[in-house]
Write a protein that holds these residues in place. Structure first.
Motif, PDB file in Angstrom:
ATOM      1  N   ILE A 107     -68.781  35.611  21.165  1.00 32.12           N
ATOM      2  CA  ILE A 107     -70.023  35.576  22.011  1.00 32.12           C
ATOM      3  C   ILE A 107     -71.018  35.807  20.773  1.00 32.12           C
ATOM      4  N   LEU A 108     -70.934  36.744  19.892  1.00 33.91           N
ATOM      5  CA  LEU A 108     -71.968  37.122  18.866  1.00 33.91           C
ATOM      6  C   LEU A 108     -72.136  35.924  17.987  1.00 33.91           C
ATOM      7  N   ASP A 109     -71.037  35.187  17.618  1.00 36.35           N
ATOM      8  CA  ASP A 109     -71.210  33.708  16.896  1.00 36.35           C
ATOM      9  C   ASP A 109     -72.142  33.145  17.455  1.00 36.35           C
ATOM     10  N   LYS A 110     -71.861  32.798  18.990  1.00 40.46           N
ATOM     11  CA  LYS A 110     -72.682  31.620  19.640  1.00 40.46           C
ATOM     12  C   LYS A 110     -73.985  32.220  19.799  1.00 40.46           C
ATOM     13  N   PHE A 111     -74.136  33.437  19.758  1.00 42.01           N
ATOM     14  CA  PHE A 111     -75.766  34.267  19.943  1.00 42.01           C
ATOM     15  C   PHE A 111     -76.319  34.163  18.358  1.00 42.01           C
ATOM     16  N   GLU A 112     -75.647  34.000  17.367  1.00 42.73           N
ATOM     17  CA  GLU A 112     -76.161  33.640  16.168  1.00 42.73           C
ATOM     18  C   GLU A 112     -76.721  32.317  15.993  1.00 42.73           C
ATOM     19  N   ALA A 113     -76.113  31.233  16.561  1.00 34.56           N
ATOM     20  CA  ALA A 113     -76.090  30.131  16.475  1.00 34.56           C
ATOM     21  C   ALA A 113     -77.148  29.627  17.212  1.00 34.56           C
ATOM     22  N   ALA A 114     -77.272  30.143  18.301  1.00 34.50           N
ATOM     23  CA  ALA A 114     -78.400  29.720  19.216  1.00 34.50           C
ATOM     24  C   ALA A 114     -79.745  29.883  18.956  1.00 34.50           C
ATOM     25  N   ASP A 115     -80.500  28.884  19.299  1.00 35.32           N
ATOM     26  CA  ASP A 115     -82.223  28.909  19.197  1.00 35.32           C
ATOM     27  C   ASP A 115     -82.678  29.791  20.338  1.00 35.32           C
ATOM     28  N   VAL A 116     -82.209  29.257  21.163  1.00 38.42           N
ATOM     29  CA  VAL A 116     -82.506  30.202  22.643  1.00 38.42           C
ATOM     30  C   VAL A 116     -81.603  30.933  23.479  1.00 38.42           C
ATOM     31  N   ILE A 117     -82.028  32.139  23.610  1.00 41.35           N
ATOM     32  CA  ILE A 117     -81.163  33.072  24.438  1.00 41.35           C
ATOM     33  C   ILE A 117     -81.883  33.491  25.783  1.00 41.35           C
ATOM     34  N   VAL A 118     -80.953  33.542  26.801  1.00 42.50           N
ATOM     35  CA  VAL A 118     -81.206  33.957  28.057  1.00 42.50           C
ATOM     36  C   VAL A 118     -80.262  35.042  28.603  1.00 42.50           C
ATOM     37  N   LEU A 119     -81.016  35.954  28.663  1.00 44.84           N
ATOM     38  CA  LEU A 119     -80.402  37.253  29.183  1.00 44.84           C
ATOM     39  C   LEU A 119     -80.920  37.333  30.608  1.00 44.84           C
ATOM     40  N   ALA A 120     -79.813  37.605  31.441  1.00 46.80           N
ATOM     41  CA  ALA A 120     -80.021  37.916  32.950  1.00 46.80           C
ATOM     42  C   ALA A 120     -79.277  39.082  33.404  1.00 46.80           C
ATOM     43  N   SER A 121     -79.849  39.736  34.504  1.00 43.14           N
ATOM     44  CA  SER A 121     -79.055  40.839  34.923  1.00 43.14           C
ATOM     45  C   SER A 121     -79.441  41.183  36.405  1.00 43.14           C
ATOM     46  N   PRO A 122     -78.868  41.676  37.262  1.00 47.00           N
ATOM     47  CA  PRO A 122     -79.258  42.211  38.420  1.00 47.00           C
ATOM     48  C   PRO A 122     -79.838  43.776  38.024  1.00 47.00           C
ATOM     49  N   VAL A 123     -80.729  44.180  38.647  1.00 49.41           N
ATOM     50  CA  VAL A 123     -81.234  45.551  38.405  1.00 49.41           C
ATOM     51  C   VAL A 123     -80.443  46.672  39.383  1.00 49.41           C
ATOM     52  N   TYR A 124     -79.786  47.394  38.891  1.00 46.07           N
ATOM     53  CA  TYR A 124     -78.918  48.484  39.397  1.00 46.07           C
ATOM     54  C   TYR A 124     -79.583  49.752  38.760  1.00 46.07           C
ATOM     55  N   GLU A 145     -85.683  32.492  20.424  1.00 47.72           N
ATOM     56  CA  GLU A 145     -86.589  32.457  21.534  1.00 47.72           C
ATOM     57  C   GLU A 145     -86.060  33.285  22.860  1.00 47.72           C
ATOM     58  N   PHE A 146     -86.582  34.218  23.493  1.00 46.23           N
ATOM     59  CA  PHE A 146     -86.002  34.844  24.400  1.00 46.23           C
ATOM     60  C   PHE A 146     -86.571  34.629  25.770  1.00 46.23           C
ATOM     61  N   TYR A 147     -85.627  34.337  26.846  1.00 43.73           N
ATOM     62  CA  TYR A 147     -86.178  34.309  28.040  1.00 43.73           C
ATOM     63  C   TYR A 147     -85.274  35.382  28.910  1.00 43.73           C
ATOM     64  N   TYR A 148     -85.959  36.076  30.056  1.00 43.81           N
ATOM     65  CA  TYR A 148     -85.223  37.123  30.635  1.00 43.81           C
ATOM     66  C   TYR A 148     -85.096  36.723  31.966  1.00 43.81           C
ATOM     67  N   ILE A 149     -84.159  36.892  32.952  1.00 46.48           N
ATOM     68  CA  ILE A 149     -84.239  36.918  34.195  1.00 46.48           C
ATOM     69  C   ILE A 149     -83.511  37.993  34.780  1.00 46.48           C
ATOM     70  N   SER A 191     -88.024  36.980  16.151  1.00 47.50           N
ATOM     71  CA  SER A 191     -87.593  36.470  17.577  1.00 47.50           C
ATOM     72  C   SER A 191     -88.781  36.750  18.483  1.00 47.50           C
ATOM     73  N   VAL A 192     -89.064  36.013  19.402  1.00 50.84           N
ATOM     74  CA  VAL A 192     -90.162  36.196  20.464  1.00 50.84           C
ATOM     75  C   VAL A 192     -89.778  35.800  21.727  1.00 50.84           C
ATOM     76  N   GLU A 193     -90.417  36.579  22.811  1.00 51.73           N
ATOM     77  CA  GLU A 193     -90.294  36.598  24.029  1.00 51.73           C
ATOM     78  C   GLU A 193     -91.018  35.060  24.605  1.00 51.73           C
ATOM     79  N   LYS A 194     -90.353  34.385  25.317  1.00 56.69           N
ATOM     80  CA  LYS A 194     -91.095  33.089  25.792  1.00 56.69           C
ATOM     81  C   LYS A 194     -91.069  32.950  27.278  1.00 56.69           C
ATOM     82  N   GLY A 195     -90.428  33.827  28.076  1.00 61.93           N
ATOM     83  CA  GLY A 195     -90.437  33.621  29.515  1.00 61.93           C
ATOM     84  C   GLY A 195     -89.901  34.715  30.173  1.00 61.93           C
ATOM     85  N   VAL A 196     -90.463  35.125  31.504  1.00 56.90           N
ATOM     86  CA  VAL A 196     -89.567  36.237  32.076  1.00 56.90           C
ATOM     87  C   VAL A 196     -89.534  35.830  33.587  1.00 56.90           C
ATOM     88  N   ILE A 197     -88.462  36.095  34.263  1.00 55.32           N
ATOM     89  CA  ILE A 197     -88.580  35.909  35.885  1.00 55.32           C
ATOM     90  C   ILE A 197     -88.068  37.283  36.463  1.00 55.32           C
TER      91      ILE A 197
END
Length: 178
Positions: A70-87, A113-117, A145-151
């Motif tokens: 997963i870290l290899d893929k993270f390094e290779a990506a241009d855009v990262i989306v991180l998503a989580s429910p809130v507990y 480029e980061f997007y958060y859900i 790195s920059v934040e590009k969007g949040v849901i």
């Protein structure tokens, strides 16, 4: 075309945050991007031990598990989306465990480029503050790195509430505009 990596932290496949990941993915694919979604709950990711082995072994962790791929893929990506429910006002353990494993490579991971859900049943103004800061805490450590969007998917009580919400269109449009 961008290389997009979506990390779905939900322990519930097709739950609210995972559903919004799928809609973001659909939009990003429709826009012609190369997109992969990883459902973290299906991966074997151990806890960072803080042993610093990675510091003297070019980012290789002493733990032999799925995190390296997963870290290899993270390094290779241009855009990262991180998503989580809130507990309990924070991100789920699956996501936090992965973020902690970034210790192995954070100094060489740059220009994302980061997007958060985030999703929660609660609707208060502050329910997602801590979770959003967890995501932003990782992003600010990664040079360039920059934040590009949040849901902020508030008010999603049942596991399928996202499917009938306005957040679906927001997630699709965000993905489409990557």
């Amino acid at each position: 075309m961008k290389n997009v990596l979506i990390l779905s932290g939900s322990p519930r496949k097709n739950g609210n945050s995972d559903t919004l990941c799928n809609e973001f993915l659909r939009g990003a694919v429709d826009a012609g991007n190369d997109v992969e979604k990883i459902f973290l709950d299906e991966k074997n990711i151990g806890f960072c031990k803080g042993c610093m082995y990675c510091r003297t072994h070019d980012g290789k962790c002493v733990i032999d598990d799925d995190a390296a791929e997963i870290l290899d893929k993270f390094e290779a990506a241009d855009v990262i989306v991180l998503a989580s429910p809130v507990y309990f006002y924070s991100i789920v353990a699956q996501m936090k465990t992965f973020i902690d494993r970034m210790s192995a490579r954070w100094t060489r991971t740059k220009n994302k480029e980061f997007y958060y859900i985030l999703t929660a049943a609660e609707t208060t103004d502050t329910v997602m503050d801590c979770s959003l800061e967890c995501f932003r805490g990782l992003q600010v450590c990664l040079k360039g790195s920059v934040e590009k969007g949040v849901i902020l998917g508030k008010g999603l009580s049942k596991p399928t509430d996202a499917k009938n919400s306005a957040f679906m269109q927001v997630a699709y449009d965000m993905g489409k505009n990557v």
